[in-house]
Design an enzyme around this catalytic site. Structure first.
Site, PDB file in Angstrom:
ATOM      1  N   HIS A  36      71.702 -15.282  17.760  1.00  0.00           N
ATOM      2  CA  HIS A  36      72.190 -15.775  15.919  1.00  0.00           C
ATOM      3  C   HIS A  36      72.542 -16.956  17.023  1.00  0.00           C
ATOM      4  O   HIS A  36      73.425 -17.562  15.751  1.00  0.00           O
ATOM      5  CB  HIS A  36      71.954 -15.455  14.662  1.00  0.00           C
ATOM      6  CG  HIS A  36      70.641 -14.913  14.282  1.00  0.00           C
ATOM      7  ND1 HIS A  36      69.626 -15.432  14.152  1.00  0.00           N
ATOM      8  CD2 HIS A  36      69.441 -13.685  14.064  1.00  0.00           C
ATOM      9  CE1 HIS A  36      68.592 -14.785  13.295  1.00  0.00           C
ATOM     10  NE2 HIS A  36      68.961 -13.605  13.881  1.00  0.00           N
ATOM     11  N   SER A  95      64.839  -5.735   5.955  1.00  0.00           N
ATOM     12  CA  SER A  95      65.657  -6.170   5.317  1.00  0.00           C
ATOM     13  C   SER A  95      66.122  -6.476   3.999  1.00  0.00           C
ATOM     14  O   SER A  95      67.047  -7.670   3.455  1.00  0.00           O
ATOM     15  CB  SER A  95      65.533  -8.071   6.169  1.00  0.00           C
ATOM     16  OG  SER A  95      65.890  -7.773   7.502  1.00  0.00           O
ATOM     17  N   ASP A 103      68.126  -7.362  17.630  1.00  0.00           N
ATOM     18  CA  ASP A 103      67.958  -8.100  16.545  1.00  0.00           C
ATOM     19  C   ASP A 103      66.313  -8.605  16.784  1.00  0.00           C
ATOM     20  O   ASP A 103      66.119  -8.544  18.094  1.00  0.00           O
ATOM     21  CB  ASP A 103      68.342  -9.635  16.340  1.00  0.00           C
ATOM     22  CG  ASP A 103      68.828 -10.217  15.668  1.00  0.00           C
ATOM     23  OD1 ASP A 103      69.986 -10.106  14.829  1.00  0.00           O
ATOM     24  OD2 ASP A 103      67.334 -10.445  15.021  1.00  0.00           O
ATOM     25  N   CYS A 155      69.853 -11.705  10.237  1.00  0.00           N
ATOM     26  CA  CYS A 155      70.470 -11.342  11.562  1.00  0.00           C
ATOM     27  C   CYS A 155      70.444 -10.048  11.673  1.00  0.00           C
ATOM     28  O   CYS A 155      71.854  -8.820  10.836  1.00  0.00           O
ATOM     29  CB  CYS A 155      72.002 -12.090  11.248  1.00  0.00           C
ATOM     30  SG  CYS A 155      72.472 -10.940  13.077  1.00  0.00           S
TER      31      CYS A 155
END
Length: 615
Positions: free
Chosen positions: A371, A326, A365, A384
């Site tokens: 989310h 991420s 996810d 996310c």
């Protein structure tokens, strides 16, 4: 009794005498002429040649190796030095039976076979009158043992030498590197005149990258010797030129903080001073003690280093290639804004998974329930995955590749070290060339969250983050700030400046979201915001080590430690006036927010505190 009388022929005797005298005179004349011609040749024509041969019978050329340059950190603390030690050295020309001498020395001083073998190799490539070290860094006990029997070892003596020493050993092993004995392959490529009398050369790190500057230039002495080759006097001396001293941007205190903060984990920390590009921290854990390599590491110790599962000799900061996870998301968000594929306020719904049209496979996810509806800020803060799955498809892999390349991902940074890895930033062209395969949409999807083929080095993550903090002014990392040679200061070559064409409002949008990662209630790195009076912009990351099946659930407590996710964190601070960028990769650390972020937090806190104290 009758007597016989011989009548002399005086004329004939005189004729014979004259003839013999003439022949003798001619012979003497020829001999004299030959002698004169020879004298002329020896004294005039062949003078230089025979003069050199004569001098060689009583004059020896002794090489004078230069003193290697010292390496300092940014505050003048010594990272690599030359310490006086005693070595056992042999002059082959003065030893009648080399094998017997070596055997007796080996028994006396308990010298390993490999050191004897190494000496034999050195001896073969050196002149017979050269003093060649057999043992370096002799202990007091070894010196005492030999001193008592020294008269029985002609041609063997104890000499004082300067030997390389690394006072911070494991802390700097991957950045400073080390020197080692010159091997046969290296000898073939080295300039003989510059390395006369030198036995060591840079093997890794700064020692290798700046070998020419650090080494200096050799000198020599013409020494008159007697019939036993013993020195009588020095006729002429050409002094060696000492190597350059190097002053690095590295801060050894910060280096120690980063290394210690990794604690039980393997990993890397790279910190860059944003305004200058100077590397403040270049830590790779585990490290190793480089000092044994200087005087010859034994085979058992070397094999332990090479076969260790922890790979202590692997430079993770420079050569470790990891999925960025991420930590790629701020750059993906900026790409979406620059290409106008999305706006900051545009909202997307996250149900906890994503599917391509007409495809059953679900791209999950990290948050199973999803989310909900979120904008860009929330997508970065909460990390996310679904948001960035969709954004990656909207951009296309070619645009992702083109944009991220501008930040230095997937290419060499140009840092002044040898052996850097370029990482991998995939594209359609790359896959066709490397694998002769087509590119699939699903591969674009997972590229959006830093998985799949994508691999970055910790150095690239730090550089990309520094460039983002610098609002597109590309930061070129370097370690050497300046060199000092004979009192004269010089700078290493600088990279060409480059400014990315980014819209300031887009950079501000992404930076604001990264600040919220650390300072908002729902931020994944909020743990490091406590007790500071400045803002840190950051992004956590978790990179999978193996693929989890569709219906399986990842549980780090039920899998082998080596299969746990890598933890990552990128950051810069202060957010309003960026001074330092830090990238952390913790192998099998699990969570970027709880494991990697605190490490970066410690480095940032110490750097800014030291800077405040300086002012």
């Amino acid at each position: 009794m009758s007597r016989s009388h011989t009548i002399k022929n005086t004329h004939e005797e005189n004729r014979i005498f004259v003839r013999r005298a003439a022949i003798a005179l001619i012979f003497i004349g020829l001999l004299s002429t030959g002698l004169i011609v020879r004298l002329i040749y020896l004294q005039i024509i062949g003078h230089d040649h025979y003069s050199t041969l004569a001098n060689n019978n009583h004059i020896k050329i002794a090489p004078l190796p230069p003193t290697r340059g010292i390496i300092f950190d940014r505050k003048g603390r010594v990272l690599a030095e030359n310490t006086p030690t005693f070595s056992l050295e042999l002059i082959p020309e003065q030893i009648k039976d080399m094998d017997d001498t070596l055997a007796r020395l080996q028994k006396l001083l308990e010298i390993p076979d490999e050191k004897i073998e190494l000496y034999q190799k050195l001896r073969k490539r050196e002149k017979r009158f050269t003093s060649i070290p057999l043992l370096l860094r002799m202990s007091e006990e070894e010196i005492a043992r030999f001193a008592t029997v020294r008269p029985y070892f002609p041609g063997v003596d104890i000499q004082a030498r300067l030997v390389r020493n690394y006072p911070y050993d494991v802390l700097t092993s991957h950045v400073i590197g080390y020197v080692g004995r010159i091997n046969e392959e290296e000898l073939k490529s080295l300039p003989a005149s510059e390395y006369r009398g030198s036995h060591h050369i840079g093997k890794a790190g700064i020692e290798l990258a700046y070998e020419t500057a650090l080494h200096g230039k050799s000198g020599y002495a013409e020494i008159e010797t007697n019939a036993q080759s013993r020195p009588i006097s020095t006729i002429k001396t050409i002094d060696p030129i000492a190597g350059s001293n190097l002053y690095l941007s590295l801060d050894i205190d910060l280096q120690k903080t980063a290394y210690d903060a990794l604690d039980i984990y393997n990993g890397a920390v790279v910190a860059i001073e944003i305004k200058t590009g100077g590397v403040l921290v270049f830590a790779s854990r585990p490290g190793f003690d480089p000092n044994p390599f200087v005087y010859g590491i034994d085979s058992n110790s070397y094999n332990e280093l090479q076969t260790s599962d922890a790979r202590p000799m692997f430079n993770r900061a420079l050569r470790g290639q990891y999925p960025p996870g991420s930590t790629i998301k701020p750059f993906m968000a900026l790409a979406g804004l620059e290409y106008q594929a999305i706006t900051p306020t545009q909202r997307k719904f996250c149900p906890g998974y994503f599917q391509l049209p007409n495809v059953k496979h679900k791209y999950r996810d990290w948050k199973k329930g999803g989310h909900g509806t979120i904008d860009m800020n929330a997508a970065i803060v909460q990390s996310c995955d679904v948001y960035f799955y969709e954004l990656a498809l909207a951009l296309s892999i070619d645009k992702i590749h083109s944009f991220l390349t501008e930040f230095g991902f997937g290419e060499l940074s140009g840092i002044d070290l040898v052996g850097e890895k370029p990482g991998l930033l995939p594209s359609k062209q790359w896959k066709r060339k490397a694998r002769n395969q087509s590119w699939y949409p699903g591969e674009t999807v997972i590229t959006g969250i830093g998985q799949g083929y994508t691999q970055f080095t910790p150095l690239q993550l730090a550089r990309g983050t520094a460039t983002l903090a610098n609002k597109g002014n590309v930061v070129n990392p370097h370690l050497v700030e300046h060199l000092v040679t004979n009192g004269i200061t010089s700078l290493p070559p600088a990279a060409e400046p480059k400014m990315l064409q980014l819209k300031p409002q887009n950079v501000d949008t992404v930076t604001s979201a990264m600040v919220s990662v650390v300072h908002s209630a729902r931020g994944t790195a909020k743990v490091i915001s406590r007790g500071i009076d400045y803002q840190i912009a950051g992004k956590t990351g978790t990179a999978q080590v193996f693929t989890v099946k569709q219906d399986a659930k990842y549980n780090e407590n039920q899998i082998d430690f080596k299969l746990r996710d890598h933890a990552l964190f990128i950051s810069f601070a202060p957010a309003h006036d960026p001074q330092i960028a830090v990238a952390v990769v913790v192998e099998n650390g699990g969570h970027g927010g709880t494991v990697a972020a605190p490490i970066a937090g410690q480095v940032i806190r110490q750097y800014l505190k030291d800077k405040a104290n300086e002012n």
